[in-house]
Design a protein around this motif. Sequence first.
Motif, PDB file in Angstrom:
ATOM      1  N   HIS A 136      -3.178   4.655  -5.460  1.00  0.00           N
ATOM      2  CA  HIS A 136      -3.551   6.045  -5.479  1.00  0.00           C
ATOM      3  C   HIS A 136      -3.310   6.747  -5.006  1.00  0.00           C
ATOM      4  O   HIS A 136      -2.614   7.253  -4.046  1.00  0.00           O
TER       5      HIS A 136
ATOM      6  N   SER B   2      -0.262   4.248  -0.844  1.00  0.00           N
ATOM      7  CA  SER B   2      -1.532   4.908  -1.837  1.00  0.00           C
ATOM      8  C   SER B   2      -1.194   6.230  -0.791  1.00  0.00           C
ATOM      9  O   SER B   2      -1.267   6.019   0.715  1.00  0.00           O
TER      10      SER B   2
ATOM     11  N   ASN C 174      -2.172   9.769  -4.787  1.00  0.00           N
ATOM     12  CA  ASN C 174      -0.928  10.432  -4.723  1.00  0.00           C
ATOM     13  C   ASN C 174      -1.143  11.620  -5.781  1.00  0.00           C
ATOM     14  O   ASN C 174      -1.582  12.298  -6.676  1.00  0.00           O
TER      15      ASN C 174
ATOM     16  N   ARG D 143      -1.059  -0.277  -4.207  1.00  0.00           N
ATOM     17  CA  ARG D 143      -1.541   0.450  -3.948  1.00  0.00           C
ATOM     18  C   ARG D 143      -0.840   1.868  -4.290  1.00  0.00           C
ATOM     19  O   ARG D 143      -0.349   1.986  -3.806  1.00  0.00           O
TER      20      ARG D 143
ATOM     21  N   ASP E   2       1.174  -0.951   0.449  1.00  0.00           N
ATOM     22  CA  ASP E   2       0.345  -0.003  -0.171  1.00  0.00           C
ATOM     23  C   ASP E   2       0.927   1.138  -0.502  1.00  0.00           C
ATOM     24  O   ASP E   2       1.669   2.026   1.107  1.00  0.00           O
TER      25      ASP E   2
END
Length: 207
Positions: free
Chosen positions: A58, A35, A60, A56, A33
């Motif tokens: 997302h 994110s 950013n 993951r 992760d």
Amino acid sequence: MKRLLFLGLLLLFVGQGSSACPHPCSCSGSEVDCSSRSLTSSSLPTTFPAGTTELRLHDNLLTTLPNGLLDDLTSLRTVSLHGNPWACDCGVLYLRAWLLHQPLTYTSHLSVNCSSPPGLRGRLVAYLTEEEVLESCHYWYCDLALASQVCLFVFVVMQGALLVALIIFLRRFERLSKEAKRITEESFTAGDGQRENDYALLKDSSI
């Protein structure tokens, strides 16, 4: 024996390094992760554990993905890439190619949209044509060539302005020289006339 021991330790170290959780991400089993960590394309980890199945990325600040970043993750099943300001120029070609090579059931590409340039904003990266991407490319040498042309144009304009100023100066100098010559000749002529008049007066007075 020592060589075998050294080789074993080296392989163990490499194996541990390849499975280590990259900073500043968090890992849980085969899930990584990264994110919502304000990661940019330059601060994004360059490697991920080889056994990663879910990644993951997302929410950013990613504009591109480094070439080859996901190629070695053969166990990867899910990647979340939404919520990033993807720049759809030459740097997005790797991400586009990677998305196109994923199975038809892969749905992550549905949320990967262009944020720039303005002409491609909102478009899905996976559905961009190569021509559209290449048209938005800005190579550094193109910018350098443009800057060189601008500098050359400015230089030519400055040279032209200096040439015009020089011509104006020379014409003005020529005019002033002629004026000075004329005044000098008139002065000599007036002086000769005055001397002749003085000589005539002296001659009359002596008679």
